[in-house]
Design an enzyme around this catalytic site. Structure first.
Site, PDB file in Angstrom:
ATOM      1  N   HIS A 189       7.657  -2.100   2.359  1.00 34.42           N
ATOM      2  CA  HIS A 189       7.401  -0.670   2.203  1.00 34.42           C
ATOM      3  C   HIS A 189       8.700   0.140   2.016  1.00 34.42           C
ATOM      4  CE1 HIS A 189       3.528  -1.999   3.331  1.00 34.42           C
ATOM      5  NE2 HIS A 189       3.578  -1.778   4.622  1.00 34.42           N
ATOM      6  N   ASP A 240      10.306  25.112   1.281  1.00 31.61           N
ATOM      7  CA  ASP A 240       9.307  24.198   1.812  1.00 31.61           C
ATOM      8  C   ASP A 240       8.072  24.081   0.914  1.00 31.61           C
ATOM      9  OD1 ASP A 240       7.609  22.741   3.371  1.00 31.61           O
ATOM     10  OD2 ASP A 240       7.565  24.140   5.050  1.00 31.61           O
ATOM     11  N   ARG A 299      13.230   7.530  20.738  1.00 35.81           N
ATOM     12  CA  ARG A 299      13.726   7.455  19.349  1.00 35.81           C
ATOM     13  C   ARG A 299      14.158   6.040  18.955  1.00 35.81           C
ATOM     14  NH1 ARG A 299      15.832  11.410  16.450  1.00 35.81           N
ATOM     15  NH2 ARG A 299      17.597  10.155  15.793  1.00 35.81           N
ATOM     16  N   LYS A 340      16.679  21.461   2.669  1.00 32.28           N
ATOM     17  CA  LYS A 340      17.420  22.257   3.634  1.00 32.28           C
ATOM     18  C   LYS A 340      18.527  22.980   2.868  1.00 32.28           C
ATOM     19  CE  LYS A 340      16.501  19.956   7.868  1.00 32.28           C
ATOM     20  NZ  LYS A 340      17.001  19.713   9.197  1.00 32.28           N
ATOM     21  N   HIS A 364       0.809  -1.223   0.000  1.00 30.75           N
ATOM     22  CA  HIS A 364       0.000   0.000   0.000  1.00 30.75           C
ATOM     23  C   HIS A 364       0.843   1.275   0.000  1.00 30.75           C
ATOM     24  CE1 HIS A 364       0.476  -0.030   4.384  1.00 30.75           C
ATOM     25  NE2 HIS A 364      -0.004   1.197   4.417  1.00 30.75           N
ATOM     26  N   TYR A 365       2.143   1.161   0.327  1.00 33.61           N
ATOM     27  CA  TYR A 365       2.985   2.362   0.251  1.00 33.61           C
ATOM     28  C   TYR A 365       3.085   2.885  -1.183  1.00 33.61           C
ATOM     29  CZ  TYR A 365       4.094   3.486   4.944  1.00 33.61           C
ATOM     30  OH  TYR A 365       3.967   3.958   6.224  1.00 33.61           O
ATOM     31  N   GLY A 375       0.766   3.275  -3.092  1.00 36.59           N
ATOM     32  CA  GLY A 375      -0.429   4.054  -3.403  1.00 36.59           C
ATOM     33  C   GLY A 375      -0.403   5.426  -2.743  1.00 36.59           C
TER      34      GLY A 375
HETATM   35  C1  BG6 Z   1       1.373  -2.403   7.412  1.00 40.13           C
HETATM   36  C2  BG6 Z   1       2.019  -3.048   8.592  1.00 40.13           C
HETATM   37  O1  BG6 Z   1       1.813  -2.985   6.224  1.00 40.13           O
HETATM   38  O2  BG6 Z   1       1.682  -1.015   7.396  1.00 40.13           O
HETATM   39  C3  BG6 Z   1       1.579  -2.375   9.898  1.00 40.13           C
HETATM   40  O3  BG6 Z   1       1.664  -4.416   8.637  1.00 40.13           O
HETATM   41  C4  BG6 Z   1       1.819  -0.880   9.814  1.00 40.13           C
HETATM   42  O4  BG6 Z   1       2.270  -2.913  11.007  1.00 40.13           O
HETATM   43  C5  BG6 Z   1       1.223  -0.311   8.532  1.00 40.13           C
HETATM   44  O5  BG6 Z   1       1.227  -0.279  10.939  1.00 40.13           O
HETATM   45  C6  BG6 Z   1       1.576   1.155   8.355  1.00 40.13           C
HETATM   46  O6  BG6 Z   1       0.834   1.696   7.326  1.00 40.13           O
HETATM   47  P1  BG6 Z   1       0.569   3.261   7.279  1.00 40.13           P
HETATM   48  O7  BG6 Z   1      -0.082   3.478   5.957  1.00 40.13           O
HETATM   49  O8  BG6 Z   1      -0.313   3.586   8.441  1.00 40.13           O
HETATM   50  O9  BG6 Z   1       1.878   3.933   7.399  1.00 40.13           O
END
Ligand code: BG6
Length: 479
Positions: free
Chosen positions: A237, A395, A461, A377, A175-176, A178
């Site tokens: 991701h 920015d 951190r 920066k 999904h990253y 997207g």
């Molecule tokens: C998922 C992971 O793929 O991505 C989760 O399994 C994580 O652990 C999530 O919380 C994070 O997605 P987003 O879109 O909230 O950054």
């Protein structure tokens, strides 16, 4: 001419993912009016459910506005639900019959979204293939991670899928891919003249790609513990973000050309060693609030004494002409001090310094979330009488620059892409195999207990050792 019929089938419609993510996504796409004219949504699961019950379950997550009531009614009127088992052929024949009835002899296109546990994945995919494929239109299968646990299991899964469907029919979601700023990377890099000439080892000192979450496993530790943070976030991701940052310019913007370039980057990365990583696991903060009091091991669903990392930093090196010597540092963790995902490209020191060490390094930061932004920066003269260099930012914060633009959720874009048949933002099988090749030996060594994660306190951190590791790789912290 009669319209085609398009059916979106949610396998696992009674589950959590469906109500929290899939139905809200389908609603958002539906209301934006961009779907093919005769699209219906068919839920399929083992529980006996009616469409009104399905609506009741998903409505809290759909969050329709008061003036959207009529539209929401029409969305659910476009829904159906079929109850059936995940293992019996007759149940899938019944699903196919229901689909044929909806298609009414028209050309029928079918999208199958698999929101299912891995345990029923094999049988469901087989039964879709044998009982439910449309013979008149196209078929597309959307699958979610986990795509296996290592090279071997992932290859087995890929073999299984490719024995049933063509690669063009399979849409593997990361999904990253997207997200707005992730999709922006290619435009940023290849539609600007100013970046390409400096995008290399001569000018860039390092690239740090970060994913941070301020919450722990929230009771889903049992699931998480099987995978750990490297499989959960880094191997997919963060590696995708790295590929888009490092890849060469594709010959065209064709999805296959783009995916070919990503694979080339992966091929130039050697498998990771234990010395390439620092691992951490969060401990509770007795002074913290709510969930923060609990450490990872306090989660009752986590096996006692688990050494599964909830934090990891890894350095990846790309062995090619553009990147040799430039560390790509991937950093991710749960139970940290903030929510953030970003790509930070740190440039080298200015050669021939005339400002007595006061000039700091330039950085280009692409903030994926929250608050999408791209900023650089830069050093400027401190305004006023002084001649001292001052670090400031050029920015481009989206909220300020593009005020009324709706940024769709990642799932909305990706599911719409599947309707449109574009695989650009989906993971190809060879890409997946390369990603596992890089991480599998390391994951196996971690599982053999060859390393213990360093404890860090919830809400911090992460382990200080990780910051030190990053510094030793040449990253210069500003401030
Ligand atoms: C998922 C992971 O793929 O991505 C989760 O399994 C994580 O652990 C999530 O919380 C994070 O997605 P987003 O879109 O909230 O950054």
């Amino acid at each position: 001419m009669e319209e085609n019929s398009t059916n979106f089938i949610v396998m696992g419609a009674s589950g959590d993912l469906a109500k929290k993510k899939i139905y809200p996504t389908l609603w958002n796409i539906y209301k934006s009016g961009v779907l093919p004219p005769d699209t219906r949504f068919i839920g399929y699961a083992r529980s006996a459910l009616t469409v009104p019950q399905l609506r009741e379950k998903s409505e809290p997550y759909i969050k329709a506005k008061d003036d959207e009531k009529a539209k929401l009614d029409s969305f659910f009127a476009a829904n159906d639900y079929v109850k059936g088992s995940y293992t019996e052929a007759e149940a899938f024949t019944a699903l196919n019959d229901a689909l044929l009835k909806i298609e009414k002899g028209r050309k029928g296109n079918r999208l199958f979204y698999l929101a299912l546990p891995p345990s029923v994945f094999d049988s469901v995919t087989k039964l879709i293939k044998t009982q439910c494929m449309s013979k008149t239109g196209w078929n597309r299968i959307i699958v979610e991670k986990p795509f296996g646990k290592d090279s071997e299991s992932s290859a087995k899964l890929s073999k299984h899928l490719s024995s049933l469907f063509t690669e063009e029919e399979i849409y593997r979601i990361d999904h990253y891919l997207g997200k707005e700023m992730v999709q922006n990377l290619l435009v940023l890099r290849f539609a600007n003249a100013i970046f390409q000439p400096i995008w290399n080892r001569d000018n860039i000192a390092n690239v740090v790609i970060t994913f941070k979450e301020p919450f722990g496993t929230k009771g889903r530790g049992g699931y998480f513990d099987e995978f750990g943070i490297i499989r959960d976030v880094m191997q997919n991701h963060l590696l995708q973000l790295m590929c888009l940052t490092a890849m060469e310019k594709p010959p065209t913007s064709d999805p296959e050309d783009i995916r070919n370039e990503k694979v080339k980057v992966l091929k130039a990365i050697r498998p990771l060693e234990l010395s390439d990583v620092v691992l951490g696991q969060y401990a509770g903060d007795p002074e913290g609030e709510g969930e923060a009091k609990e450490g990872y091991l306090d989660d009752e669903t986590v096996p006692k004494g688990s050494r599964t990392p909830t934090y990891a930093v890894a350095v990846l090196r790309i062995n090619n002409e553009r990147w040799e010597g430039v560390p790509f540092i991937l950093k991710c963790g749960k139970a940290l001090n903030e929510r953030k995902a970003e790509i930070r490209v740190q440039f080298k020191d200015v050669p021939g310094d005339i400002f007595h060490g006061k000039a700091k390094r330039n950085e280009l930061v692409i903030r994926v979330q929250p608050n999408e932004a791209m900023y650089t920066k830069v050093m400027t003269k401190k305004p006023g009488m002084s001649f001292d260099p001052l670090e400031t930012e050029l920015d481009l914060t989206y909220k300020l620059r593009f005020k009324d633009v709706y940024l769709p959720d990642a799932y909305e874009r990706l599911i719409l892409d599947v309707f449109g048949g574009s695989q650009m933002h989906f993971v190809r099988s060879d890409e997946l195999a390369e990603a596992w090749r890089i991480f599998t030996p390391l994951l196996h060594k971690i599982e053999e207990g060859k390393v213990s994660p360093i404890q860090y306190k919830f809400g911090t951190r992460g382990p200080p050792e990780a910051d030190k590791f990053i510094e030793e790789l040449g990253f210069v912290y500003s401030g």
